[in-house]
Design a protein around this motif. Structure first.
Motif, short mmCIF file in Angstrom:
data_model
loop_
_atom_site.label_atom_id
_atom_site.label_comp_id
_atom_site.label_asym_id
_atom_site.label_seq_id
_atom_site.Cartn_x
_atom_site.Cartn_y
_atom_site.Cartn_z
N SER A 125 0.91 -1.22 0.00
CA SER A 125 0.09 0.17 -0.02
C SER A 125 0.82 1.43 0.14
N GLN A 126 0.26 2.44 0.03
CA GLN A 126 1.09 3.49 0.23
C GLN A 126 1.29 3.80 1.65
N LEU A 128 1.41 5.43 4.99
CA LEU A 128 0.58 6.16 5.99
C LEU A 128 1.24 6.47 7.00
N PRO A 149 -3.97 5.48 10.92
CA PRO A 149 -4.87 5.54 9.68
C PRO A 149 -6.02 4.60 9.90
N TRP A 151 -7.73 1.28 8.98
CA TRP A 151 -7.39 0.02 8.04
C TRP A 151 -8.30 0.01 6.97
N GLY A 153 -10.81 1.46 4.50
CA GLY A 153 -10.78 2.64 3.88
C GLY A 153 -9.81 3.42 3.39
N GLU A 154 -8.72 2.97 4.27
CA GLU A 154 -7.42 3.92 3.84
C GLU A 154 -6.37 2.82 3.27
N TYR A 155 -6.11 2.05 4.24
CA TYR A 155 -5.09 0.87 3.73
C TYR A 155 -5.76 0.11 2.77
N THR A 157 -9.28 -0.63 0.15
CA THR A 157 -10.54 -0.20 -0.29
C THR A 157 -11.71 -0.29 0.76
N ARG A 158 -11.79 -1.63 1.33
CA ARG A 158 -12.99 -1.71 2.17
C ARG A 158 -12.66 -3.31 2.52
#
Length: 213
Positions: A125-126, A128, A149, A151, A153-155, A157-158
């Motif tokens: 992932s990007q 964060l 951050p 998990w 929704g950010e790391y 998608t869902r």
């Protein structure tokens, strides 16, 4: 003899009782351990999310907020486990100035997904940023708060099992199982049709759509 009797009773108990007693003793001793520095306390928190070791995570959680912090750690680990084989990868931690025995630690963390056989990672992932508040207690450092951050929704998608978007006046069709990125990891391989980091990979340009004659 009367003084030694309780000790003899404990020592002569069966093995089934000895194991819980030893475990409780270890749990109590480790809970008062702390870390040698604020960066060590923060890195221990992150490492145990990958290793899923509660006996080690409690060694760096502030006693006044231990239950709350442990519940937060468990909830984050549960979300990671729902997303299959993900781990956290991080390098240098930045420790802010120590003021009144307290310091903030920041670190950029990447989520890494491995093949089930333990092979090389196929998805990063990007990075964060995580923030840890820590405090010093007689040379031992403790995590007092964690700003992480999300998990889901950010790391990723869902997470599997999450409810979709709320209904609207014109709801869109429900996605089919094939639309779930987490259930189609092959499509997320580098240069695959759903590669979320295509711009970072040396992928051939997509073929342009044919121009109608």
């Amino acid at each position: 003899m009367l003084v030694l009797l309780p000790t003899l009773l404990v020592c002569s108990c069966c093995g089934a009782l000895a194991l819980p007693v030893a475990w409780v003793w270890k749990l109590t001793a480790e809970a008062n351990k702390g870390a040698v520095g604020p960066d060590v306390a923060a890195s221990t928190y992150l490492q145990e999310l990958s290793y899923n070791d509660e006996l080690d995570i409690i060694t760096v959680l502030d006693g006044d907020r231990r239950d709350e912090l442990l519940a937060q750690w468990r909830a984050y680990r549960d979300a990671m486990q729902r997303s299959e084989a993900f781990e956290l990868d991080f390098a240098g931690l930045t420790v802010g100035p120590v003021q009144d025995g307290r310091a903030t630690v920041t670190v950029d963390v990447t989520a890494v997904s491995h093949y089930q056989d333990g092979g090389a990672p196929f998805l990063n992932s990007q990075a964060l940023t995580w923030r840890f508040n820590t405090r010093d207690d007689d040379g031992r450092w403790w995590v007092t708060a964690v700003d992480a951050p999300a998990w889901c929704g950010e790391y990723v998608t869902r997470c599997p099992g999450d409810a979709g978007p709320s209904a609207s006046a014109s709801p869109s069709p429900s996605p089919s199982p094939s639309d779930d990125l987490l259930e189609n990891p092959r499509s997320m391989l580098p240069c695959g049709p759903r590669d979320p980091f295509r711009s970072r990979h040396s992928c051939p340009p997509s073929e342009p759509a044919p121009i109608p004659s």
